[in-house]
Design an enzyme around this catalytic site. Structure first.
Site, PDB file in Angstrom:
ATOM      1  N   LYS A 173       0.842  -1.192   0.000  1.00 33.74           N
ATOM      2  CA  LYS A 173       0.000   0.000   0.000  1.00 33.74           C
ATOM      3  C   LYS A 173       0.879   1.246   0.000  1.00 33.74           C
ATOM      4  CE  LYS A 173      -1.850   2.897   2.758  1.00 33.74           C
ATOM      5  NZ  LYS A 173      -1.739   4.090   1.874  1.00 33.74           N
ATOM      6  N   SER A 227       5.432   7.719   9.785  1.00 33.98           N
ATOM      7  CA  SER A 227       5.610   8.568  10.962  1.00 33.98           C
ATOM      8  C   SER A 227       5.540   7.741  12.244  1.00 33.98           C
ATOM      9  CB  SER A 227       4.525   9.651  10.976  1.00 33.98           C
ATOM     10  OG  SER A 227       3.264   9.034  11.027  1.00 33.98           O
ATOM     11  N   GLY A 231       3.024   4.650  13.323  1.00 29.81           N
ATOM     12  CA  GLY A 231       3.703   3.405  13.689  1.00 29.81           C
ATOM     13  C   GLY A 231       3.263   2.896  15.050  1.00 29.81           C
ATOM     14  N   GLU A 248       9.896   1.454  10.577  1.00 28.30           N
ATOM     15  CA  GLU A 248      10.931   2.441  10.225  1.00 28.30           C
ATOM     16  C   GLU A 248      10.259   3.803  10.354  1.00 28.30           C
ATOM     17  OE1 GLU A 248      14.002   1.753   9.346  1.00 28.30           O
ATOM     18  OE2 GLU A 248      13.907  -0.382   8.889  1.00 28.30           O
ATOM     19  N   CYS A 282      13.808  10.745   5.931  1.00 29.72           N
ATOM     20  CA  CYS A 282      13.718  10.318   7.333  1.00 29.72           C
ATOM     21  C   CYS A 282      15.037  10.529   8.063  1.00 29.72           C
ATOM     22  CB  CYS A 282      13.297   8.861   7.395  1.00 29.72           C
ATOM     23  SG  CYS A 282      14.311   7.829   6.338  1.00 29.72           S
ATOM     24  N   GLU A 381      10.287  16.332  14.353  1.00 31.63           N
ATOM     25  CA  GLU A 381      10.651  16.132  12.955  1.00 31.63           C
ATOM     26  C   GLU A 381       9.816  17.076  12.102  1.00 31.63           C
ATOM     27  OE1 GLU A 381       9.270  12.512  10.968  1.00 31.63           O
ATOM     28  OE2 GLU A 381      11.289  12.301  10.173  1.00 31.63           O
TER      29      GLU A 381
HETATM   30  P1  NAD Z   1       2.474   8.494   7.531  1.00 28.98           P
HETATM   31  O1  NAD Z   1       2.812   7.745   8.765  1.00 28.98           O
HETATM   32  O2  NAD Z   1       1.429   9.527   7.588  1.00 28.98           O
HETATM   33  O3  NAD Z   1       2.051   7.489   6.372  1.00 28.98           O
HETATM   34  C1  NAD Z   1       2.849   6.394   5.997  1.00 28.98           C
HETATM   35  C2  NAD Z   1       1.969   5.331   5.368  1.00 28.98           C
HETATM   36  O4  NAD Z   1       1.071   4.838   6.355  1.00 28.98           O
HETATM   37  C3  NAD Z   1       1.102   5.844   4.216  1.00 28.98           C
HETATM   38  O5  NAD Z   1       0.986   4.816   3.238  1.00 28.98           O
HETATM   39  C4  NAD Z   1      -0.229   6.076   4.900  1.00 28.98           C
HETATM   40  O6  NAD Z   1      -1.334   6.007   4.014  1.00 28.98           O
HETATM   41  C5  NAD Z   1      -0.267   4.933   5.895  1.00 28.98           C
HETATM   42  N1  NAD Z   1      -1.129   5.163   7.056  1.00 28.98           N
HETATM   43  C6  NAD Z   1      -1.481   6.344   7.626  1.00 28.98           C
HETATM   44  N2  NAD Z   1      -2.315   6.124   8.663  1.00 28.98           N
HETATM   45  C7  NAD Z   1      -2.473   4.778   8.768  1.00 28.98           C
HETATM   46  C8  NAD Z   1      -3.206   3.932   9.640  1.00 28.98           C
HETATM   47  N3  NAD Z   1      -3.938   4.424  10.626  1.00 28.98           N
HETATM   48  N4  NAD Z   1      -3.131   2.606   9.461  1.00 28.98           N
HETATM   49  C9  NAD Z   1      -2.374   2.078   8.466  1.00 28.98           C
HETATM   50  N5  NAD Z   1      -1.679   2.828   7.592  1.00 28.98           N
HETATM   51  C10 NAD Z   1      -1.721   4.163   7.743  1.00 28.98           C
HETATM   52  O7  NAD Z   1       3.861   9.077   7.034  1.00 28.98           O
HETATM   53  P2  NAD Z   1       4.128   9.995   5.781  1.00 28.98           P
HETATM   54  O8  NAD Z   1       3.671  11.369   6.129  1.00 28.98           O
HETATM   55  O9  NAD Z   1       3.628   9.355   4.547  1.00 28.98           O
HETATM   56  O10 NAD Z   1       5.731   9.925   5.711  1.00 28.98           O
HETATM   57  C11 NAD Z   1       6.540  10.707   6.484  1.00 28.98           C
HETATM   58  C12 NAD Z   1       7.071   9.948   7.676  1.00 28.98           C
HETATM   59  O11 NAD Z   1       7.738   8.756   7.260  1.00 28.98           O
HETATM   60  C13 NAD Z   1       8.116  10.741   8.422  1.00 28.98           C
HETATM   61  O12 NAD Z   1       7.875  10.656   9.804  1.00 28.98           O
HETATM   62  C14 NAD Z   1       9.407  10.051   8.069  1.00 28.98           C
HETATM   63  O13 NAD Z   1      10.444  10.213   8.982  1.00 28.98           O
HETATM   64  C15 NAD Z   1       8.991   8.648   7.949  1.00 28.98           C
HETATM   65  N6  NAD Z   1       9.979   7.903   7.163  1.00 28.98           N
HETATM   66  C16 NAD Z   1      10.803   7.011   7.804  1.00 28.98           C
HETATM   67  C17 NAD Z   1      11.770   6.308   7.088  1.00 28.98           C
HETATM   68  C18 NAD Z   1      12.670   5.318   7.755  1.00 28.98           C
HETATM   69  O14 NAD Z   1      13.269   4.507   7.052  1.00 28.98           O
HETATM   70  N7  NAD Z   1      12.801   5.335   9.058  1.00 28.98           N
HETATM   71  C19 NAD Z   1      11.878   6.522   5.716  1.00 28.98           C
HETATM   72  C20 NAD Z   1      11.042   7.448   5.106  1.00 28.98           C
HETATM   73  C21 NAD Z   1      10.078   8.110   5.845  1.00 28.98           C
END
Ligand code: NAD
Length: 477
Positions: A173, A227, A231, A248, A282, A381
């Site tokens: 997804k 995020s 997570g 992650e 990230c 962040e």
């Molecule tokens: P997000 O957590 O909002 O979304 C990430 C994914 O999760 C998306 O596909 C989203 O649709 C899905 N999602 C959102 N709510 C959900 C739920 N309740 N249940 C299941 N899935 C859900 O993050 P974002 O805004 O897309 O990305 C930015 C974040 O990702 C930042 O915090 C960044 O640091 C992190 N990130 C971490 C790494 C790493 O390797 N540690 C790499 C890239 C990004």
């Protein structure tokens, strides 16, 4: 390209018929309308992945053949690299040269894990004369890969390549902002000859599609990048069905510049650490932790460099700072900039939103000096091109300042003193430490977090271990 769900080897719409728009953040144009997968579609995708896993056509395939299919997918992706890179830039807003690097890294990840498929060995264990004991490495089952929008295809590849190499089946997804390269990759998977159901893509948002996937009893493992807040929710939800989870998550990574560093290299490295990928990285070096003796010259040079990084058309050759991913993200980043100013940090470069040709969601390369550990911009962040500069007087203070964050994803160290570099590398609480460099990645080098940056590792041997169960077999003699 097909803008439909890819389930069980065929493309089709969501059961509800609902769709949502994908926007180009640099031009505000609608790129495509893609399906919003609801619980019925999630059900269908998980059932397809489960049926494929149960049938043995994938996990039962001779491992070297599985590896060859991954290698074939890598070759097919490579031949379409330009098309993928252009689409990534359109949906994400990053400069085209960055998207090309992302696609090349995805090709590498597929090739790297293709090589692992036939090397997942167990062990024989010396338990004594009365028994013969060995371990088997088995695929964990159906994997839900949920990924963010900053490196859409590349981060998906960090999950699906090892999962598939291990013999798992995958429901991917992508983020709702950037689902297009994942859907395009479905065409590659199909052409490479993966059996129906081994690789599925469902598009949708977090609350509807992601949450249904996380709750689904047919999923064995959730491989999540995103995020920290989401997570945490996923971990709570996964407890109900005891799904395996790797997370992650976010970061607030320190980039530590000692006075004995090659300052020209450190300044260039610091610029790359925070402004590459518009800071939507990230592992971005979002805190510059600099020794007082060189503070003034480092900040002056860095601010001068930041001022030359003018937001530009992501498709234009010289552009080094593209559009942030969405209007919402632009507002979030600008909100943090206002908060930095309110809390007393000194703005020395950037600080504003911008448009290019009158359109799009851009943010200037921004540097704040005089940032104290209590300030919001030192703790949270931002996920945008905003650097917070902090100052220290001696090594212990520098390390303490660097470690003073809830996150622990990455860190940079700049020094000419080899012993100091290794001492500090040991003392830093982070999953990756770069010495006299920043933002280097390799499919063979594990990547992941300490503390609130999550647990589990992508890439390397550790990356594939996360998709395996260990079975111990005892034979009485
Ligand atoms: P997000 O957590 O909002 O979304 C990430 C994914 O999760 C998306 O596909 C989203 O649709 C899905 N999602 C959102 N709510 C959900 C739920 N309740 N249940 C299941 N899935 C859900 O993050 P974002 O805004 O897309 O990305 C930015 C974040 O990702 C930042 O915090 C960044 O640091 C992190 N990130 C971490 C790494 C790493 O390797 N540690 C790499 C890239 C990004």
């Amino acid at each position: 390209m097909r803008t439909d769900l890819f389930i069980g080897g065929t493309f089709g719409p969501a059961a509800s018929g609902r769709r949502f728009p994908v926007e180009n953040p640099a031009t505000e144009e609608c790129l495509a309308m893609v399906p919003l997968a609801g619980p019925e579609d999630v059900d269908r995708a998980v059932a397809a992945a489960r049926a494929c896993f149960a049938s043995d056509v994938w996990r039962g395939l001779e491992p070297r053949r599985r590896g060859l299919l991954l290698a074939r997918a890598a070759d097919l992706l490579e031949t379409r690299a330009e098309e993928f890179a252009r689409l990534e830039t359109q949906e994400n807003g990053k400069p085209l040269f960055e998207s090309k690097i992302d696609v090349a890294m995805t090709v590498d990840t597929l090739r790297y894990y293709a090589g692992w498929a036939d090397k997942l060995t167990g062990a024989t264990l010396p338990t004594g004369a009365g028994s013969f004991v060995y371990t088997l490495k088995e695929p964990v089952g159906v994997v839900a890969a949920i990924v963010p929008w900053n490196f859409p295809l590349n981060l998906a590849g960090w999950k699906f390549a090892p999962a598939l190499a291990a013999g798992c089946t995958v429901v991917l997804k992508p983020a709702s902002e950037t689902p297009l390269t994942a859907l395009l990759f479905a065409e590659v998977a199909e052409a490479a000859g993966f059996p129906a159901g081994a690789f599925n893509v469902i598009t949708g948002d977090g609350p509807t599609t992601g949450a249904a996937l996380v709750r689904h009893p047919g999923v064995d493992k959730i491989a999540f990048t995103g995020s920290t807040a989401v997570g945490q929710g996923i971990m709570r939800e996964a407890a109900a069905t005891l799904k395996r989870v790797t997370l992650e998550l976010g970061g607030k990574s320190p980039n530590i510049v000692f006075a004995d560093a090659d300052l020209a290299a450190a300044v260039k490295g610091a610029q790359n650490a925070i402004f590459y990928g518009k800071g939507e990285v990230c592992a971005a070096g979002s805190r510059l932790v600099v020794e007082r003796a060189v503070h003034d010259q480092v900040v002056e040079q860095l601010a001068a460099r930041a001022r030359t990084l003018v937001p530009g058309d992501p498709f234009a050759k010289g552009t080094r700072l593209g559009a942030v991913v969405s209007r919402k993200q632009q507002q979030t980043v600008l909100g943090y900039i206002e908060q930095g100013k309110r809390e007393g940090a000194a703005l020395v470069a950037g600080g504003h939103g911008a448009t290019v040709n009158g359109k799009g969601y851009f943010v200037e390369a921004t540097v704040f000096d005089g940032v104290t550990p209590e300030m919001t911009i030192a703790r949270e962040e931002i996920f945008g091109p905003v650097l917070a500069v902090q100052t220290f007087d001696d090594l212990e203070e520098g390390v303490a300042l660097a470690n003073r964050a809830r996150y622990g994803l990455a860190a940079g160290i700049w020094t000419r003193d080899v012993a100091k570099a290794h001492r500090v590398a040991r003392a830093i609480q982070a999953g990756t430490v770069w010495v006299n460099t920043y933002n280097l990645y390799d499919a063979g080098a594990p990547f992941g977090g300490y503390k609130a940056s999550g647990f589990g590792r992508d890439l390397g041997r550790e990356g594939i271990e996360g998709y395996l169960e260990t079975k111990t077999v005892w034979v009485g003699l």
